[in-house]
Design a protein around this motif. Sequence first.
Motif, PDB file in Angstrom:
ATOM      1  N   GLY A   1      18.212   3.366 -26.694  1.00  0.00           N
ATOM      2  CA  GLY A   1      17.974   3.265 -28.125  1.00  0.00           C
ATOM      3  C   GLY A   1      17.133   4.367 -28.725  1.00  0.00           C
ATOM      4  N   LYS A   2      16.796   5.361 -27.924  1.00  0.00           N
ATOM      5  CA  LYS A   2      15.953   6.451 -28.424  1.00  0.00           C
ATOM      6  C   LYS A   2      16.664   7.786 -28.265  1.00  0.00           C
ATOM      7  N   GLN A   3      16.165   8.775 -29.001  1.00  0.00           N
ATOM      8  CA  GLN A   3      16.720  10.112 -28.881  1.00  0.00           C
ATOM      9  C   GLN A   3      16.237  10.790 -27.601  1.00  0.00           C
ATOM     10  N   ARG A   4      17.024  11.735 -27.144  1.00  0.00           N
ATOM     11  CA  ARG A   4      16.613  12.520 -25.990  1.00  0.00           C
ATOM     12  C   ARG A   4      15.414  13.380 -26.391  1.00  0.00           C
ATOM     13  N   GLU A   5      14.408  13.438 -25.506  1.00  0.00           N
ATOM     14  CA  GLU A   5      13.206  14.200 -25.797  1.00  0.00           C
ATOM     15  C   GLU A   5      12.866  15.107 -24.630  1.00  0.00           C
ATOM     16  N   MET A   6      12.251  16.238 -24.967  1.00  0.00           N
ATOM     17  CA  MET A   6      11.819  17.169 -23.944  1.00  0.00           C
ATOM     18  C   MET A   6      10.566  16.628 -23.268  1.00  0.00           C
ATOM     19  N   VAL A   7      10.558  16.652 -21.965  1.00  0.00           N
ATOM     20  CA  VAL A   7       9.417  16.188 -21.182  1.00  0.00           C
ATOM     21  C   VAL A   7       8.557  17.368 -20.737  1.00  0.00           C
ATOM     22  N   ALA A   8       9.207  18.373 -20.170  1.00  0.00           N
ATOM     23  CA  ALA A   8       8.486  19.538 -19.663  1.00  0.00           C
ATOM     24  C   ALA A   8       9.443  20.700 -19.529  1.00  0.00           C
ATOM     25  N   SER A   9       8.909  21.896 -19.668  1.00  0.00           N
ATOM     26  CA  SER A   9       9.723  23.097 -19.479  1.00  0.00           C
ATOM     27  C   SER A   9       8.936  24.140 -18.714  1.00  0.00           C
ATOM     28  N   ILE A  10       9.664  25.048 -18.078  1.00  0.00           N
ATOM     29  CA  ILE A  10       9.029  26.108 -17.307  1.00  0.00           C
ATOM     30  C   ILE A  10       9.835  27.392 -17.493  1.00  0.00           C
ATOM     31  N   THR A  11       9.121  28.455 -17.813  1.00  0.00           N
ATOM     32  CA  THR A  11       9.792  29.738 -18.032  1.00  0.00           C
ATOM     33  C   THR A  11      10.056  30.437 -16.701  1.00  0.00           C
ATOM     34  N   SER A  12      10.715  31.572 -16.801  1.00  0.00           N
ATOM     35  CA  SER A  12      11.041  32.334 -15.598  1.00  0.00           C
ATOM     36  C   SER A  12       9.783  32.811 -14.879  1.00  0.00           C
ATOM     37  N   ILE A  13       8.684  32.957 -15.615  1.00  0.00           N
ATOM     38  CA  ILE A  13       7.454  33.432 -14.977  1.00  0.00           C
ATOM     39  C   ILE A  13       6.468  32.309 -14.744  1.00  0.00           C
TER      40      ILE A  13
ATOM     41  N   ALA B   1       5.263  17.543 -22.931  1.00  0.00           N
ATOM     42  CA  ALA B   1       5.129  16.596 -24.027  1.00  0.00           C
ATOM     43  C   ALA B   1       3.751  15.944 -23.937  1.00  0.00           C
ATOM     44  N   ASP B   2       3.172  15.621 -25.074  1.00  0.00           N
ATOM     45  CA  ASP B   2       1.836  15.018 -25.073  1.00  0.00           C
ATOM     46  C   ASP B   2       1.790  13.739 -24.248  1.00  0.00           C
ATOM     47  N   SER B   3       2.874  13.003 -24.250  1.00  0.00           N
ATOM     48  CA  SER B   3       2.892  11.706 -23.575  1.00  0.00           C
ATOM     49  C   SER B   3       2.821  11.815 -22.061  1.00  0.00           C
ATOM     50  N   VAL B   4       3.066  12.994 -21.511  1.00  0.00           N
ATOM     51  CA  VAL B   4       3.062  13.134 -20.043  1.00  0.00           C
ATOM     52  C   VAL B   4       2.013  14.114 -19.539  1.00  0.00           C
ATOM     53  N   LYS B   5       1.298  14.750 -20.437  1.00  0.00           N
ATOM     54  CA  LYS B   5       0.279  15.710 -20.019  1.00  0.00           C
ATOM     55  C   LYS B   5      -0.729  15.060 -19.092  1.00  0.00           C
ATOM     56  N   GLY B   6      -1.031  15.752 -18.016  1.00  0.00           N
ATOM     57  CA  GLY B   6      -1.990  15.247 -17.051  1.00  0.00           C
ATOM     58  C   GLY B   6      -1.391  14.301 -16.016  1.00  0.00           C
TER      59      GLY B   6
ATOM     60  N   MET C   1      13.907  26.581 -17.513  1.00  0.00           N
ATOM     61  CA  MET C   1      14.415  25.280 -17.101  1.00  0.00           C
ATOM     62  C   MET C   1      13.554  24.188 -17.744  1.00  0.00           C
ATOM     63  N   ALA C   2      14.151  23.025 -17.911  1.00  0.00           N
ATOM     64  CA  ALA C   2      13.407  21.939 -18.545  1.00  0.00           C
ATOM     65  C   ALA C   2      13.903  20.588 -18.058  1.00  0.00           C
ATOM     66  N   TRP C   3      13.043  19.607 -18.223  1.00  0.00           N
ATOM     67  CA  TRP C   3      13.403  18.209 -18.024  1.00  0.00           C
ATOM     68  C   TRP C   3      13.343  17.500 -19.374  1.00  0.00           C
ATOM     69  N   TYR C   4      14.366  16.716 -19.647  1.00  0.00           N
ATOM     70  CA  TYR C   4      14.412  15.859 -20.814  1.00  0.00           C
ATOM     71  C   TYR C   4      14.579  14.421 -20.330  1.00  0.00           C
ATOM     72  N   ARG C   5      14.340  13.485 -21.232  1.00  0.00           N
ATOM     73  CA  ARG C   5      14.608  12.088 -20.905  1.00  0.00           C
ATOM     74  C   ARG C   5      15.124  11.370 -22.138  1.00  0.00           C
TER      75      ARG C   5
ATOM     76  N   VAL D   1      16.594   7.764 -18.571  1.00  0.00           N
ATOM     77  CA  VAL D   1      17.419   8.667 -17.781  1.00  0.00           C
ATOM     78  C   VAL D   1      16.845  10.065 -17.965  1.00  0.00           C
ATOM     79  N   TYR D   2      16.581  10.728 -16.871  1.00  0.00           N
ATOM     80  CA  TYR D   2      15.982  12.052 -16.896  1.00  0.00           C
ATOM     81  C   TYR D   2      17.069  13.103 -16.621  1.00  0.00           C
ATOM     82  N   TYR D   3      17.092  14.114 -17.488  1.00  0.00           N
ATOM     83  CA  TYR D   3      18.106  15.156 -17.416  1.00  0.00           C
ATOM     84  C   TYR D   3      17.475  16.518 -17.161  1.00  0.00           C
ATOM     85  N   CYS D   4      18.133  17.276 -16.354  1.00  0.00           N
ATOM     86  CA  CYS D   4      17.759  18.666 -16.110  1.00  0.00           C
ATOM     87  C   CYS D   4      18.519  19.547 -17.107  1.00  0.00           C
ATOM     88  N   ASN D   5      17.837  20.556 -17.593  1.00  0.00           N
ATOM     89  CA  ASN D   5      18.431  21.456 -18.572  1.00  0.00           C
ATOM     90  C   ASN D   5      18.149  22.889 -18.189  1.00  0.00           C
ATOM     91  N   ARG D   6      19.197  23.724 -18.294  1.00  0.00           N
ATOM     92  CA  ARG D   6      19.011  25.158 -18.092  1.00  0.00           C
ATOM     93  C   ARG D   6      19.241  25.888 -19.411  1.00  0.00           C
TER      94      ARG D   6
END
Length: 112
Positions: free
Chosen positions: A42-54, A60-65, A34-38, A92-97
């Motif tokens: 005027g900008k492209q959609r970018e991945m914010v964070a993802s998490i595997t099944s385990i 993304a570097d911009s949100v680390k920490g 699963m992942a969150w994008y935003r 706008v934040y999107y959920c992705n499976r």
Amino acid sequence: QVRLVESGGGLVQPGGSLRLSCSASGNFFSIYEMAWYRQAPGKQREMVASITSIGNTIYADSVKGRFTISRDNAKRTVYLQMNSLEPEDTAVYYCNRQGGFWGQGTQVTVSS
């Protein structure tokens, strides 16, 4: 049919926090990444964070920490805890499976 529903967006002041939730329908939620994008205006959609099944995570570097992604497989829900929010996080934040499934998005606005 897979359906993803995001919630938890809103208006927050710089330095504030929000927690986004994404509830998923469909079977076998626990096996999918699963992942969150935003997408900011005027900008492209970018991945914010993802998490595997385990539970392995990538940020993304911009949100680390500042942001933390987590999941509750029993509830078929993935979360994004966002702290120390900045105006640049407005989007706008999107959920992705895994497999190309998207939610409708939830607006996050960081402004004083």
